[in-house]
Motif scaffolding. Structure first.
Motif, PDB file in Angstrom:
ATOM      1  N   ALA A  22       0.943  -1.176  -0.006  1.00  0.00           N
ATOM      2  CA  ALA A  22       0.107  -0.039   0.168  1.00  0.00           C
ATOM      3  C   ALA A  22       0.907   0.813   0.061  1.00  0.00           C
ATOM      4  CB  ALA A  22      -1.067   0.117   1.238  1.00  0.00           C
ATOM      5  N   ALA A  23       1.934   0.588   0.324  1.00  0.00           N
ATOM      6  CA  ALA A  23       3.031   2.431   0.663  1.00  0.00           C
ATOM      7  C   ALA A  23       4.282   1.933  -0.221  1.00  0.00           C
ATOM      8  CB  ALA A  23       3.820   2.398   1.880  1.00  0.00           C
ATOM      9  N   GLN A  24       3.785   1.376  -1.556  1.00  0.00           N
ATOM     10  CA  GLN A  24       4.554   1.407  -2.590  1.00  0.00           C
ATOM     11  C   GLN A  24       5.875   0.966  -2.206  1.00  0.00           C
ATOM     12  OE1 GLN A  24       4.198   4.997  -4.452  1.00  0.00           O
ATOM     13  NE2 GLN A  24       2.821   3.801  -5.775  1.00  0.00           N
ATOM     14  N   THR A  25       6.066  -0.177  -1.628  1.00  0.00           N
ATOM     15  CA  THR A  25       7.501  -1.148  -1.360  1.00  0.00           C
ATOM     16  C   THR A  25       8.582  -1.102  -1.941  1.00  0.00           C
ATOM     17  OG1 THR A  25       6.153  -3.373  -0.593  1.00  0.00           O
ATOM     18  CG2 THR A  25       8.151  -3.510  -0.545  1.00  0.00           C
ATOM     19  N   GLU A  26      10.060  -0.328  -1.957  1.00  0.00           N
ATOM     20  CA  GLU A  26      11.129  -0.263  -1.905  1.00  0.00           C
ATOM     21  C   GLU A  26      11.789  -1.544  -1.266  1.00  0.00           C
ATOM     22  OE1 GLU A  26      12.128   4.070  -1.321  1.00  0.00           O
ATOM     23  OE2 GLU A  26      10.097   4.685  -1.548  1.00  0.00           O
ATOM     24  N   PHE A  69      11.346   8.854  -7.402  1.00  0.00           N
ATOM     25  CA  PHE A  69       9.715   8.480  -5.737  1.00  0.00           C
ATOM     26  C   PHE A  69       9.887  10.511  -6.411  1.00  0.00           C
ATOM     27  CE2 PHE A  69       7.856   9.407  -2.238  1.00  0.00           C
ATOM     28  CZ  PHE A  69       7.115   8.546  -2.488  1.00  0.00           C
ATOM     29  N   GLN A  70       8.349  11.228  -6.980  1.00  0.00           N
ATOM     30  CA  GLN A  70       8.192  12.392  -7.437  1.00  0.00           C
ATOM     31  C   GLN A  70       6.708  12.790  -6.651  1.00  0.00           C
ATOM     32  OE1 GLN A  70       8.976  13.595 -11.266  1.00  0.00           O
ATOM     33  NE2 GLN A  70       7.735  15.062 -10.998  1.00  0.00           N
ATOM     34  N   HIS A  71       6.571  13.797  -5.934  1.00  0.00           N
ATOM     35  CA  HIS A  71       5.412  14.289  -5.385  1.00  0.00           C
ATOM     36  C   HIS A  71       4.742  12.664  -4.892  1.00  0.00           C
ATOM     37  CE1 HIS A  71       5.853  17.783  -8.001  1.00  0.00           C
ATOM     38  NE2 HIS A  71       5.809  17.197  -9.184  1.00  0.00           N
ATOM     39  N   GLY A  72       5.468  12.043  -3.762  1.00  0.00           N
ATOM     40  CA  GLY A  72       4.816  10.845  -3.038  1.00  0.00           C
ATOM     41  C   GLY A  72       4.593  10.026  -3.825  1.00  0.00           C
ATOM     42  N   PHE A 162       5.282  -7.094  -5.440  1.00  0.00           N
ATOM     43  CA  PHE A 162       6.890  -6.888  -6.084  1.00  0.00           C
ATOM     44  C   PHE A 162       7.187  -5.427  -5.873  1.00  0.00           C
ATOM     45  CE2 PHE A 162       3.231  -4.140  -7.767  1.00  0.00           C
ATOM     46  CZ  PHE A 162       4.158  -2.432  -8.279  1.00  0.00           C
ATOM     47  N   PHE A 163       8.593  -4.583  -6.283  1.00  0.00           N
ATOM     48  CA  PHE A 163       8.973  -3.468  -5.293  1.00  0.00           C
ATOM     49  C   PHE A 163       9.723  -3.125  -6.238  1.00  0.00           C
ATOM     50  CE2 PHE A 163      11.586  -8.257  -4.951  1.00  0.00           C
ATOM     51  CZ  PHE A 163      12.650  -7.043  -5.280  1.00  0.00           C
ATOM     52  N   THR A 164      10.495  -1.683  -6.134  1.00  0.00           N
ATOM     53  CA  THR A 164      11.008  -0.841  -6.378  1.00  0.00           C
ATOM     54  C   THR A 164      12.201  -0.804  -6.165  1.00  0.00           C
ATOM     55  OG1 THR A 164       9.471   0.658  -7.044  1.00  0.00           O
ATOM     56  CG2 THR A 164      11.525   1.075  -7.440  1.00  0.00           C
ATOM     57  N   THR A 165      13.793  -0.816  -6.716  1.00  0.00           N
ATOM     58  CA  THR A 165      14.613  -1.212  -5.707  1.00  0.00           C
ATOM     59  C   THR A 165      15.332   0.363  -5.680  1.00  0.00           C
ATOM     60  OG1 THR A 165      15.120  -1.247  -8.135  1.00  0.00           O
ATOM     61  CG2 THR A 165      15.638  -3.494  -6.979  1.00  0.00           C
ATOM     62  N   VAL A 166      16.044   0.519  -4.205  1.00  0.00           N
ATOM     63  CA  VAL A 166      16.559   1.529  -3.967  1.00  0.00           C
ATOM     64  C   VAL A 166      18.042   2.328  -3.405  1.00  0.00           C
ATOM     65  CG1 VAL A 166      14.433   3.039  -3.837  1.00  0.00           C
ATOM     66  CG2 VAL A 166      15.591   1.534  -2.164  1.00  0.00           C
ATOM     67  N   ALA A 168      18.756   4.121  -1.272  1.00  0.00           N
ATOM     68  CA  ALA A 168      18.198   4.392  -0.079  1.00  0.00           C
ATOM     69  C   ALA A 168      16.620   5.032  -0.165  1.00  0.00           C
ATOM     70  CB  ALA A 168      18.961   6.528  -0.080  1.00  0.00           C
ATOM     71  N   TYR A 169      16.199   5.290   1.163  1.00  0.00           N
ATOM     72  CA  TYR A 169      14.579   4.617   0.687  1.00  0.00           C
ATOM     73  C   TYR A 169      14.175   6.189   0.738  1.00  0.00           C
ATOM     74  CZ  TYR A 169      14.606   0.617   3.410  1.00  0.00           C
ATOM     75  OH  TYR A 169      14.663  -0.642   3.651  1.00  0.00           O
ATOM     76  N   GLN A 170      12.962   6.387  -0.838  1.00  0.00           N
ATOM     77  CA  GLN A 170      12.807   7.372  -1.055  1.00  0.00           C
ATOM     78  C   GLN A 170      11.628   7.795  -0.275  1.00  0.00           C
ATOM     79  OE1 GLN A 170      14.535   8.784  -4.015  1.00  0.00           O
ATOM     80  NE2 GLN A 170      15.953   7.543  -2.922  1.00  0.00           N
ATOM     81  N   ASN A 171      10.862   6.550  -0.018  1.00  0.00           N
ATOM     82  CA  ASN A 171       9.551   7.545   0.874  1.00  0.00           C
ATOM     83  C   ASN A 171       9.685   7.520   2.566  1.00  0.00           C
ATOM     84  OD1 ASN A 171       6.779   6.094   1.648  1.00  0.00           O
ATOM     85  ND2 ASN A 171       5.448   5.670  -0.208  1.00  0.00           N
ATOM     86  N   GLY A 172       9.014   8.150   2.532  1.00  0.00           N
ATOM     87  CA  GLY A 172       9.461   8.042   4.467  1.00  0.00           C
ATOM     88  C   GLY A 172       7.933   6.901   5.061  1.00  0.00           C
ATOM     89  N   LYS A 173       7.496   6.717   3.934  1.00  0.00           N
ATOM     90  CA  LYS A 173       6.421   5.122   4.756  1.00  0.00           C
ATOM     91  C   LYS A 173       6.962   4.191   4.807  1.00  0.00           C
ATOM     92  CE  LYS A 173       2.068   7.697   3.349  1.00  0.00           C
ATOM     93  NZ  LYS A 173       1.201   8.202   2.557  1.00  0.00           N
ATOM     94  N   ILE A 174       7.488   4.111   3.900  1.00  0.00           N
ATOM     95  CA  ILE A 174       8.550   2.696   3.600  1.00  0.00           C
ATOM     96  C   ILE A 174       9.291   2.477   4.996  1.00  0.00           C
ATOM     97  CG2 ILE A 174       9.662   1.247   2.414  1.00  0.00           C
ATOM     98  CD1 ILE A 174       6.912   0.956   1.557  1.00  0.00           C
ATOM     99  N   ALA A 175      10.328   4.155   5.052  1.00  0.00           N
ATOM    100  CA  ALA A 175      11.293   3.955   6.327  1.00  0.00           C
ATOM    101  C   ALA A 175      10.918   3.597   7.147  1.00  0.00           C
ATOM    102  CB  ALA A 175      11.937   4.730   6.100  1.00  0.00           C
ATOM    103  N   LYS A 176       9.681   3.929   7.806  1.00  0.00           N
ATOM    104  CA  LYS A 176       8.655   3.799   9.141  1.00  0.00           C
ATOM    105  C   LYS A 176       8.677   2.382   9.260  1.00  0.00           C
ATOM    106  CE  LYS A 176       7.200   8.925   9.604  1.00  0.00           C
ATOM    107  NZ  LYS A 176       6.549   9.596   9.575  1.00  0.00           N
TER     108      LYS A 176
END
Length: 191
Positions: A22-26, A69-72, A162-166, A168-176
């Motif tokens: 739901a938060a777009q997995t990274e 990752f742009q505008h959330g 499915f996920f996007t490879t990074v 460093a985390y781009q989305n703060g929701k994923i990091a949390k």
């Protein structure tokens, strides 16, 4: 494969995967290789309990795009890097009886993601950063690892994994989510 037996694979930790999806997995990718979190764990059923099976995993490209990752949210940023043909990771318990595979949760916790050609093999998958991938599980009914390529293969994938490879985390929701749910991230938690 006997029509009486139809192997099935069920994703374990579905609610956790759903919250990440739901938060777009990274997933972090490093030169030395980084383990996936959430971990890829499955439960199997429908196997012939007395037959031997090999279980494999691969990670396939979802599409031919590069993302940013742009505008959330993740958006297409152009054409991606050429697809890297992936090797299969043979689960270390292979071959094993259907009874054994169905008894416990099957974990792929040793799988790692790397962005360095020199670090492939031994459970490491070479991926490009800012691209999308899908882990898949394959079941082959055989007792001989050398004949895997000659046998019919059943393939299973789950949309929420499915996920996007990074790097460093781009989305703060994923990091949390990772800090809250990953026992190895406890050093980042605030008491």
């Amino acid at each position: 494969m006997s029509p009486r037996y139809r192997p099935q694979v069920h994703l374990h930790d579905v609610q956790l995967w759903d919250s990440f999806s739901a938060a777009q997995t990274e997933m972090i990718v490093t030169k030395t290789g980084r383990r996936m979190f959430p971990g890829y764990r499955v439960k199997m059923s429908g196997m012939d309990p007395n037959a031997q099976y090999c279980v494999l995993m691969d990670i396939s490209s979802v599409d031919k795009n590069r993302y940013k990752f742009q505008h959330g949210k993740w958006v297409i940023a152009g054409r991606g890097e050429p697809h890297i043909p992936q090797r299969f990771y043979l689960h270390p318990n292979s071959p094993c009886t259907g009874q054994q595979w169905m008894k416990d949760i099957v974990s792929f916790h040793k799988v790692k993601l790397t962005n360095s050609c020199g670090n492939c093999g031994d459970g490491k998958f070479l991926v490009h950063s800012m691209h999308r991938y899908q882990p898949r599980v394959h079941i082959v009914r055989t007792d001989d690892v050398n004949t895997l390529h000659l046998q019919p293969m059943s393939t299973f994938a789950f949309p929420q994994t499915f996920f996007t490879t990074v790097t460093a985390y781009q989305n703060g929701k994923i990091a949390k989510l990772k800090i809250s749910n990953n026992p190895y991230a406890r050093g980042f938690r605030e008491d």
